[in-house]
Enzyme design. Structure first.
Site, PDB file in Angstrom:
ATOM      1  N   ALA A 193       0.812  -1.222   0.000  1.00 51.64           N
ATOM      2  CA  ALA A 193       0.000   0.000   0.000  1.00 51.64           C
ATOM      3  C   ALA A 193       0.846   1.274   0.000  1.00 51.64           C
ATOM      4  CB  ALA A 193      -0.935  -0.001   1.202  1.00 51.64           C
ATOM      5  N   ALA A 194       2.121   1.157  -0.320  1.00 48.83           N
ATOM      6  CA  ALA A 194       2.994   2.333  -0.244  1.00 48.83           C
ATOM      7  C   ALA A 194       2.532   3.441  -1.182  1.00 48.83           C
ATOM      8  CB  ALA A 194       4.429   1.937  -0.563  1.00 48.83           C
ATOM      9  N   GLY A 195       2.169   3.089  -2.411  1.00 52.04           N
ATOM     10  CA  GLY A 195       1.710   4.095  -3.353  1.00 52.04           C
ATOM     11  C   GLY A 195       0.424   4.763  -2.899  1.00 52.04           C
ATOM     12  N   ASP A 196      -0.462   3.986  -2.268  1.00 52.28           N
ATOM     13  CA  ASP A 196      -1.712   4.554  -1.766  1.00 52.28           C
ATOM     14  C   ASP A 196      -1.450   5.514  -0.609  1.00 52.28           C
ATOM     15  OD1 ASP A 196      -3.179   3.037  -3.600  1.00 52.28           O
ATOM     16  OD2 ASP A 196      -3.238   1.322  -2.251  1.00 52.28           O
TER      17      ASP A 196
END
Length: 311
Positions: free
Chosen positions: A248-251
């Site tokens: 979920a890093a991009g989120d």
């Protein structure tokens, strides 16, 4: 500050593996977990944990996964009254393989996310017009997104579009997108499928800016992030944390960028804050469960040395 998110809600089925497989190969798994996820859901939860007033829009199935996703989002402080549960449709599911260094491979079955349509978009437009920032992604069909972008007021809200999964953006009026935020792989696909190394970022960034998008922020994993402007590209180095799961890093990055912009910050400060939120996220397992609070990000910015670093 008010943020609206229109996007996907998925249940993430996650297997940890000894290494990511090649095509046709089976590799041993070392663990299995189930996490609430979906780019829309993740970004809504992340923005709420970072202090924003958030309303989530999208569709789930009228099933156990859908109920669980809504409960988790509500528990994080997200207003889910705009999410519709459809009878006869399954909630979206993502199958995720996570390697030993946190890198992942993802397969996605959209289910009810694929039923987000223009009729639904038309009904939610009055709410979208009243927020400070609108977060969009591409795990729902393009026609309702195009309708929304065409019918929003010209300068409110700020629109942050995460072009994931990458696809042809020509149906969208990109001149109404304030921030387009591809990662490096998505940037390559959007600019013709060529590999994009650091030397190619300027060319690829200028190519996307020529489509009319107002600002381009490139998420580059261990290299941090880049802001592409008409005069060139500025790099924002990543924090050297030890990654456990990058799911979920991009989120987290997109949500933190939106929150910071909604607070009136400029792009340079907002990208720095987003880098910190993404760095914290990769130190934890899961999608929604890994997203940090605003207090945690602020503490990380003050004391990054407290966290294990990578080589």
């Amino acid at each position: 500050m008010k943020i609206a998110v229109l996007g996907s809600l998925n249940m993430d089925l996650v297997m940890e593996v000894e290494r990511l497989p090649r095509p046709g190969e089976t590799v041993p798994g070392t663990g299995f977990s189930r996490y609430p996820g979906g780019k829309g859901n993740n970004q809504a939860i992340a923005a709420a944990r970072l202090g924003a007033e958030v309303r989530l829009f999208g569709r789930v199935g009228r099933d156990r996964y859908g109920e669980e996703l809504l409960q988790v989002a509500q528990g994080a402080g997200v207003d889910t009254s705009g999410v519709e549960a459809l009878a006869g449709e399954a909630t979206g599911v993502a199958l995720i393989l996570v390697g030993p260094e946190g890198q992942n491979m993802i397969g996605y079955a959209p289910g009810a996310n694929g039923r987000v349509d223009e009729e639904y978009a038309q009904r939610i437009l009055p709410w979208l017009r009243e927020v400070d920032v609108l977060l969009l992604q591409l795990e729902v069909p393009l026609p309702p997104l195009a309708l929304i972008l065409r019918r929003l007021p010209p300068d409110r809200p700020l629109v942050v579009l995460d072009p994931a999964p990458a696809r042809d953006l020509s149906p969208l009026p990109l001149a109404r997108v304030d921030y387009l935020t591809p990662n490096r792989e998505e940037l390559a696909i959007l600019t013709g499928g060529r590999a994009v190394d650091q030397g190619e970022l300027v060319r690829a960034g200028q190519e996307l800016l020529s489509t009319g998008v107002r600002n381009l922020v490139i998420k580059a994993d261990r290299d941090g992030a880049y802001l592409a402007e008409s005069g060139g590209v500025t790099r924002f180095p990543a924090y050297r944390v030890q990654a456990v799961d990058t799911t979920a890093a991009g989120d987290a990055f997109n949500a933190a960028l939106a929150v910071s912009l909604a607070e009136g910050k400029g792009p340079y400060e907002a990208i720095g804050f987003a880098n910190a939120a993404a760095a914290l996220t990769v130190t934890r397992k899961g999608a929604a469960s890994s997203l940090p609070t605003k207090a945690e990000v602020q503490d990380f910015l003050r004391h990054p040395y407290r966290y294990p670093t990578r080589d």
